[in-house]
Design a protein around this motif. Sequence first.
Motif, PDB file in Angstrom:
ATOM      1  N   THR A   7       0.795  -1.230   0.000  1.00 45.66           N
ATOM      2  CA  THR A   7       0.000   0.000   0.000  1.00 45.66           C
ATOM      3  C   THR A   7       0.827   1.279   0.000  1.00 45.66           C
ATOM      4  N   ARG A   8       2.127   1.198   0.276  1.00 45.76           N
ATOM      5  CA  ARG A   8       2.886   2.435   0.422  1.00 45.76           C
ATOM      6  C   ARG A   8       2.708   3.371  -0.769  1.00 45.76           C
ATOM      7  N   PRO A   9       2.991   2.919  -1.991  1.00 46.97           N
ATOM      8  CA  PRO A   9       2.846   3.877  -3.084  1.00 46.97           C
ATOM      9  C   PRO A   9       1.390   4.237  -3.336  1.00 46.97           C
ATOM     10  N   GLN A  13      -0.173   8.068  -3.744  1.00 45.25           N
ATOM     11  CA  GLN A  13      -0.661   8.478  -5.078  1.00 45.25           C
ATOM     12  C   GLN A  13      -2.112   8.930  -5.024  1.00 45.25           C
ATOM     13  N   LEU A  14      -2.902   8.120  -4.330  1.00 49.16           N
ATOM     14  CA  LEU A  14      -4.324   8.434  -4.233  1.00 49.16           C
ATOM     15  C   LEU A  14      -4.557   9.807  -3.624  1.00 49.16           C
ATOM     16  N   LEU A 309      -7.707   3.632   2.958  1.00 54.74           N
ATOM     17  CA  LEU A 309      -6.638   4.101   2.068  1.00 54.74           C
ATOM     18  C   LEU A 309      -6.382   3.165   0.891  1.00 54.74           C
ATOM     19  N   ARG A 310      -7.017   2.017   0.899  1.00 54.17           N
ATOM     20  CA  ARG A 310      -6.835   1.130  -0.247  1.00 54.17           C
ATOM     21  C   ARG A 310      -7.810   1.542  -1.342  1.00 54.17           C
ATOM     22  N   ALA A 349       0.137   9.909   3.626  1.00 53.27           N
ATOM     23  CA  ALA A 349       0.704  10.395   2.357  1.00 53.27           C
ATOM     24  C   ALA A 349       1.997   9.656   2.015  1.00 53.27           C
ATOM     25  N   ASP A 350       2.766   9.297   3.044  1.00 49.72           N
ATOM     26  CA  ASP A 350       4.027   8.599   2.791  1.00 49.72           C
ATOM     27  C   ASP A 350       3.846   7.083   2.717  1.00 49.72           C
ATOM     28  N   GLY A 351       2.620   6.618   2.918  1.00 47.94           N
ATOM     29  CA  GLY A 351       2.368   5.178   2.833  1.00 47.94           C
ATOM     30  C   GLY A 351       2.807   4.412   4.063  1.00 47.94           C
TER      31      GLY A 351
END
Length: 368
Positions: A7-9, A13-14, A309-310, A349-351
């Motif tokens: 999920t980090r990126p 991105q989202l 966040l996914r 924001a940084d995942g």
Amino acid sequence: MTTTTVTRPVSGQLMAPLVEPVTFAGLSLASRFVMAPMTRFRSPGGVPTPEVAAYYRRRAEQRVGLIVTEGVLVGHPSAGHERTVPRMTAGPAKAGWRRVVDDVHAAGGRIAAQLWHLGSLRDPVDGVRAWTPSGVREPGRPASHAMTLKDMDVLLESYAEAARVAARAGFDAVEVHAAHGYLLDEFLWPFTNRRTDAYGGPPARRVAFPAEVVRAVRTAFPADRPVIVRFSQFKERRFDGRIAETPEQLGQILTAFADAGADAFHASQRRFWQPAFPGSARNLAGWAKRLTGLPAITVGSVALTREFLRPGGPESMSGLVERLTEGEFDLVALGRILLANPAWVTNAADGNLDMISDYRKEHEDSYH
Ligand SMILES: Cc1cc2nc3c(=O)[nH]c(=O)nc-3n(C[C@H](O)[C@H](O)[C@H](O)COP(=O)(O)O)c2cc1C
């Protein structure tokens, strides 16, 4: 493969459109995230302590663009009775607020003071009865005092004084609390406003006093700093309460606020993805913006768990960002998730999802 790696990126991105600098009602903000106002009972004698200043500063340091303080009582004794809810105009509170504002500014943040009068939700202690539009209270509660025209003038001056003190303390904005069943919302809501004078009846008359409050605050607060109006359909004790049955009725109310000098709206709803009226997916903030052309903040169950966040549907970050980029609203307020996670914006924001705690009720008891 760990969850974090996956999920980090993606979350970063989202969220990209939410974590870029933006100008909102003339304020330059580091991100589109707002800290929603949350009463915390941490200001003994109504005076915000250095601990309160540090609490807000921690959120400002972590890319929350605009902080809206917890409700701050205006000066009149009818506004509220709680001893640990902050006040704006009480002597030592002024220095307390200056410190809060300075700390938030030192972290690059902006801060609005939420001005509050509890209306019927004030307990009748200290020999002061609750002040309400028509004396209507919930069954089983002591009768309240139906406000006279003179009382209205008294409260207009209390709001104006609070706005002047907030300006001197350096607040970047003020937010008039006209939501959730407190005094100003009790004027907007037909159930509690039974007045037969110019301040009761159809929506355009029910909004008359709340709009006078906005005008008084707008006049007292520097013209280059915004006045935000927070409103809701639901009441804290009546989730089905409504101030407007149709967009037209809501338009009459919000236009009166805009004419009185409101610069932006904070449309409080419990779940941001829920439509405000049948026949359109637009949420309450979306309607506020559409009906008035003024910028709007949305709120309500944003990011309470990491699942949000996914990539997902309308109830997820994807759905939120889609609405934002379509221009439905401008800023997004976070309430409960920021209680346990002062660094939520940065971590999301940084995942760094492994550094985020999902919201739990007991977080409302912690203070850091
Ligand atoms: C502990 C707590 C205190 C709150 N106090 C206030 C308040 O003083 N003024 C206000 O307008 N809303 C208040 N609210 C409502 C929040 O501003 C926000 O609208 C609500 O929590 C929904 O956002 P969330 O789902 O992100 O938590 C409070 C909410 C909580 C949880």
